[in-house]
Scaffold this motif. Structure first.
Motif, PDB file in Angstrom:
ATOM      1  N   ALA A  69       0.842  -1.193   0.000  1.00 41.69           N
ATOM      2  CA  ALA A  69       0.000   0.000   0.000  1.00 41.69           C
ATOM      3  C   ALA A  69       0.881   1.249   0.000  1.00 41.69           C
ATOM      4  O   ALA A  69       1.998   1.225   0.536  1.00 41.69           O
ATOM      5  CB  ALA A  69      -0.890   0.005   1.241  1.00 41.69           C
ATOM      6  N   TRP A  70       0.388   2.304  -0.612  1.00 42.21           N
ATOM      7  CA  TRP A  70       0.969   3.662  -0.570  1.00 42.21           C
ATOM      8  C   TRP A  70       2.248   3.814  -1.400  1.00 42.21           C
ATOM      9  O   TRP A  70       2.933   4.824  -1.291  1.00 42.21           O
ATOM     10  CB  TRP A  70       1.244   4.129   0.879  1.00 42.21           C
ATOM     11  N   THR A  71       2.610   2.813  -2.215  1.00 43.08           N
ATOM     12  CA  THR A  71       3.734   3.001  -3.142  1.00 43.08           C
ATOM     13  C   THR A  71       3.174   3.638  -4.415  1.00 43.08           C
ATOM     14  O   THR A  71       2.030   3.379  -4.794  1.00 43.08           O
ATOM     15  CB  THR A  71       4.412   1.660  -3.473  1.00 43.08           C
ATOM     16  N   PRO A  72       3.979   4.454  -5.102  1.00 43.03           N
ATOM     17  CA  PRO A  72       3.438   5.145  -6.276  1.00 43.03           C
ATOM     18  C   PRO A  72       3.334   4.209  -7.482  1.00 43.03           C
ATOM     19  O   PRO A  72       4.093   3.259  -7.615  1.00 43.03           O
ATOM     20  CB  PRO A  72       4.478   6.238  -6.537  1.00 43.03           C
ATOM     21  N   GLY A  73       2.404   4.533  -8.355  1.00 41.02           N
ATOM     22  CA  GLY A  73       2.292   3.804  -9.614  1.00 41.02           C
ATOM     23  C   GLY A  73       2.656   4.695 -10.782  1.00 41.02           C
ATOM     24  O   GLY A  73       2.916   5.897 -10.618  1.00 41.02           O
ATOM     25  N   ILE A  74       2.704   4.081 -11.968  1.00 36.82           N
ATOM     26  CA  ILE A  74       2.902   4.840 -13.199  1.00 36.82           C
ATOM     27  C   ILE A  74       2.042   4.204 -14.288  1.00 36.82           C
ATOM     28  O   ILE A  74       2.501   3.851 -15.364  1.00 36.82           O
ATOM     29  CB  ILE A  74       4.399   5.004 -13.556  1.00 36.82           C
ATOM     30  N   GLU A  80       0.921   9.900 -13.730  1.00 37.63           N
ATOM     31  CA  GLU A  80       1.847  10.508 -14.698  1.00 37.63           C
ATOM     32  C   GLU A  80       2.002  12.006 -14.402  1.00 37.63           C
ATOM     33  O   GLU A  80       3.121  12.540 -14.395  1.00 37.63           O
ATOM     34  CB  GLU A  80       1.300  10.281 -16.110  1.00 37.63           C
ATOM     35  N   ALA A  81       0.879  12.669 -14.106  1.00 36.24           N
ATOM     36  CA  ALA A  81       0.940  14.103 -13.793  1.00 36.24           C
ATOM     37  C   ALA A  81       1.696  14.332 -12.479  1.00 36.24           C
ATOM     38  O   ALA A  81       2.449  15.306 -12.338  1.00 36.24           O
ATOM     39  CB  ALA A  81      -0.474  14.679 -13.707  1.00 36.24           C
ATOM     40  N   GLY A  82       1.515  13.436 -11.506  1.00 30.48           N
ATOM     41  CA  GLY A  82       2.236  13.555 -10.242  1.00 30.48           C
ATOM     42  C   GLY A  82       3.744  13.421 -10.454  1.00 30.48           C
ATOM     43  O   GLY A  82       4.543  14.174  -9.885  1.00 30.48           O
ATOM     44  N   TRP A  83       4.121  12.476 -11.297  1.00 32.05           N
ATOM     45  CA  TRP A  83       5.561  12.319 -11.572  1.00 32.05           C
ATOM     46  C   TRP A  83       6.124  13.538 -12.300  1.00 32.05           C
ATOM     47  O   TRP A  83       7.295  13.876 -12.149  1.00 32.05           O
ATOM     48  CB  TRP A  83       5.816  11.036 -12.366  1.00 32.05           C
ATOM     49  N   ARG A  84       5.289  14.201 -13.102  1.00 29.04           N
ATOM     50  CA  ARG A  84       5.760  15.407 -13.798  1.00 29.04           C
ATOM     51  C   ARG A  84       6.151  16.480 -12.770  1.00 29.04           C
ATOM     52  O   ARG A  84       7.157  17.181 -12.944  1.00 29.04           O
ATOM     53  CB  ARG A  84       4.665  15.883 -14.766  1.00 29.04           C
ATOM     54  N   LEU A  85       5.397  16.575 -11.675  1.00 29.04           N
ATOM     55  CA  LEU A  85       5.773  17.513 -10.597  1.00 29.04           C
ATOM     56  C   LEU A  85       7.178  17.177 -10.096  1.00 29.04           C
ATOM     57  O   LEU A  85       7.997  18.056  -9.830  1.00 29.04           O
ATOM     58  CB  LEU A  85       4.843  17.375  -9.382  1.00 29.04           C
ATOM     59  N   VAL A 165       5.952  -1.472 -21.229  1.00 29.59           N
ATOM     60  CA  VAL A 165       6.079  -0.479 -22.308  1.00 29.59           C
ATOM     61  C   VAL A 165       5.191   0.728 -22.020  1.00 29.59           C
ATOM     62  O   VAL A 165       5.621   1.880 -22.170  1.00 29.59           O
ATOM     63  CB  VAL A 165       5.727  -1.114 -23.673  1.00 29.59           C
ATOM     64  N   GLN A 166       3.953   0.479 -21.592  1.00 31.87           N
ATOM     65  CA  GLN A 166       3.052   1.593 -21.260  1.00 31.87           C
ATOM     66  C   GLN A 166       3.658   2.453 -20.151  1.00 31.87           C
ATOM     67  O   GLN A 166       3.607   3.685 -20.191  1.00 31.87           O
ATOM     68  CB  GLN A 166       1.684   1.072 -20.813  1.00 31.87           C
ATOM     69  N   ALA A 167       4.250   1.788 -19.154  1.00 31.70           N
ATOM     70  CA  ALA A 167       4.858   2.528 -18.042  1.00 31.70           C
ATOM     71  C   ALA A 167       6.050   3.337 -18.544  1.00 31.70           C
ATOM     72  O   ALA A 167       6.262   4.483 -18.119  1.00 31.70           O
ATOM     73  CB  ALA A 167       5.277   1.558 -16.939  1.00 31.70           C
ATOM     74  N   ALA A 168       6.844   2.759 -19.453  1.00 39.94           N
ATOM     75  CA  ALA A 168       7.989   3.485 -20.004  1.00 39.94           C
ATOM     76  C   ALA A 168       7.522   4.708 -20.796  1.00 39.94           C
ATOM     77  O   ALA A 168       8.116   5.788 -20.718  1.00 39.94           O
ATOM     78  CB  ALA A 168       8.831   2.553 -20.890  1.00 39.94           C
ATOM     79  N   LYS A 169       6.426   4.539 -21.536  1.00 41.85           N
ATOM     80  CA  LYS A 169       5.863   5.679 -22.286  1.00 41.85           C
ATOM     81  C   LYS A 169       5.432   6.775 -21.328  1.00 41.85           C
ATOM     82  O   LYS A 169       5.676   7.966 -21.563  1.00 41.85           O
ATOM     83  CB  LYS A 169       4.622   5.230 -23.075  1.00 41.85           C
ATOM     84  N   ARG A 170       4.769   6.367 -20.262  1.00 39.94           N
ATOM     85  CA  ARG A 170       4.327   7.373 -19.285  1.00 39.94           C
ATOM     86  C   ARG A 170       5.532   8.032 -18.610  1.00 39.94           C
ATOM     87  O   ARG A 170       5.527   9.241 -18.359  1.00 39.94           O
ATOM     88  CB  ARG A 170       3.412   6.731 -18.233  1.00 39.94           C
ATOM     89  N   ALA A 171       6.569   7.241 -18.326  1.00 42.03           N
ATOM     90  CA  ALA A 171       7.766   7.810 -17.700  1.00 42.03           C
ATOM     91  C   ALA A 171       8.380   8.863 -18.619  1.00 42.03           C
ATOM     92  O   ALA A 171       8.802   9.936 -18.171  1.00 42.03           O
ATOM     93  CB  ALA A 171       8.773   6.702 -17.392  1.00 42.03           C
TER      94      ALA A 171
END
Ligand SMILES: Cc1cc2nc3c(=O)[nH]c(=O)nc-3n(C[C@H](O)[C@H](O)[C@H](O)COP(=O)(O)O)c2cc1C
Length: 365
Positions: A69-74, A80-85, A165-171
């Motif tokens: 629980a409480w680990t971030p996802g991508i 994705e927007a949170g990681w952009r911050l 691959v989807q996660a890499a695209k979002r990253a």
């Protein structure tokens, strides 16, 4: 001080100003609901932007890939927007950052799986002695034993590769400079690799090449998306928790190192086992890894500035990642440069909570 450790180096397509990496560190402070990185997470990483490369905490590529629980996802737009911050804050301070892409496999439980499903793994073999972290139906969080997983059908594996691959695209869209594929610490990819967690009889089990196949499929698919110069992989040969006991630990790491080298990936990151009670890697094995992998070779686990500098000086590795020292010392590179004392980390605030033990460790100034 420490001129080898503090000298610049190329990692694939990026030049790093020093060889002090921030190791991937789960801190269990993603925003809820939705496991979304927050402004507090951005501040924490930006404080550590002096690292040659920051590797994010392990970040699940799908709901199925989650075991804590409480680990971030991508895997969602909000994440994705949170990681952009986060990446904007790190870049504003002159830093560089990789996203560690994570699927826990059998280190999970129906209480944290979508629709209460069983966790998935190469085979229906439970991880002896392993725990995961869930919020129970009454709302209280708890470390509980992992559940018996369901063996993946071969026909499901392209979908899992697709999730990477989807996660890499979002990253990429979220502004990460690189990704690190997490094939270490007893999670899904190492469950395929290790002899005692993979009893498959298809093309993903049996021989070393078969057990390693999914890792190379993930690497190839992510490289096709981002380019080899933006991809690293973490392995943990001789890792001995989460029910892993791999009879082929060294041969499989050497085989993979050679295959990664052919593909020209940016770096190979070796999580050494001895910090957590495992054996020490031998000099012979380290030397063999060095021979097999021509890219940037990164070691992690129990290093000081002095031992890291000596490793690089002697040609045993190209960079060193620091875990616990980075939790407690946001200005770790500056402290190394000055030969200053280090703050001690407080294990009681490693996982979960707020700013205490997270963004409040003092810098020298
Ligand atoms: C609190 C904590 C969280 C960690 N989380 C991760 C993680 O998310 N991914 C990973 O690959 N390793 C993780 N590790 C292992 C570290 O990356 C590193 O291998 C380990 O701390 C040894 O390095 P050190 O002696 O410099 O701390 C974690 C370790 C700690 C102490």
């Amino acid at each position: 001080m420490y001129t080898h450790l503090l000298s610049p180096v190329d990692a694939g397509s990026t030049t790093l100003p020093n060889r002090v990496f921030m190791a991937p560190l789960t801190r269990s402070r993603a925003g809820q609901p939705g496991d979304v990185p927050t402004a507090m997470n951005a501040e924490y990483y930006a404080q550590r932007a002096g690292a040659g490369l920051i590797i994010s905490e392990a970040t699940q590529i799908s709901r199925q890939g989650q075991g804590y629980a409480w680990t971030p996802g991508i895997h969602s737009d909000e994440q994705e927007a949170g990681w952009r911050l986060v990446t904007d804050a790190v870049h504003a301070k002159g830093g560089r950052m990789a996203a560690q892409l994570w699927h826990v496999g059998r280190i999970s439980h129906p209480l944290i799986q979508p629709d209460g499903a069983d966790p998935v793994a190469p085979s229906a073999i439970v991880a002896e002695g392993a725990k995961c972290f869930v919020v129970q139906p009454d709302g209280t969080p708890a470390n509980i034993p992992t559940a018996m997983p369901r063996a993946l059908e071969a026909s499901e594996i392209p979908g899992i590769v697709g999730d990477y691959v989807q996660a890499a695209k979002r990253a990429d869209r979220a502004g990460f400079d690189m990704v690190e594929i997490h094939a270490a610490n007893g999670y899904l990819l190492q469950q395929f690799l290790a002899t005692n967690s993979n009893a498959r009889t298809d093309q993903y089990g049996g021989s070393l090449e078969n057990r390693a196949r999914i890792i190379l499929e993930v690497v190839d698919a992510v490289v096709a998306e981002l380019g080899a110069g933006r991809v690293g992989v973490r392995l943990s040969p001789h890792f001995a928790a989460h029910g892993i006991a791999d009879e082929d630990a060294e041969d499989s790491a050497l085989y993979l190192a050679r295959e990664f080298s052919k593909r020209g990936i940016a770096y190979l990151h070796i999580a050494e086992p001895d910090w957590a009670g495992g054996p020490k890697l031998t000099d012979d094995f380290r030397g063999a890894l060095r021979k097999q992998f021509q890219g940037l070779l990164v070691f992690c686990g129990g290093y000081s500035a002095a031992t890291a500098d000596a490793l690089i000086r002697d040609g045993g590795g190209d960079a060193v990642a620091f875990g616990r020292p980075y939790i407690a010392n946001p200005d770790l590179v500056e402290r190394f440069r000055l030969g200053a004392e280090l703050n001690e980390p407080d294990p009681s605030t490693f996982y979960g909570g707020g700013e205490r033990g997270y963004t409040d460790y003092p810098t020298l100034d």
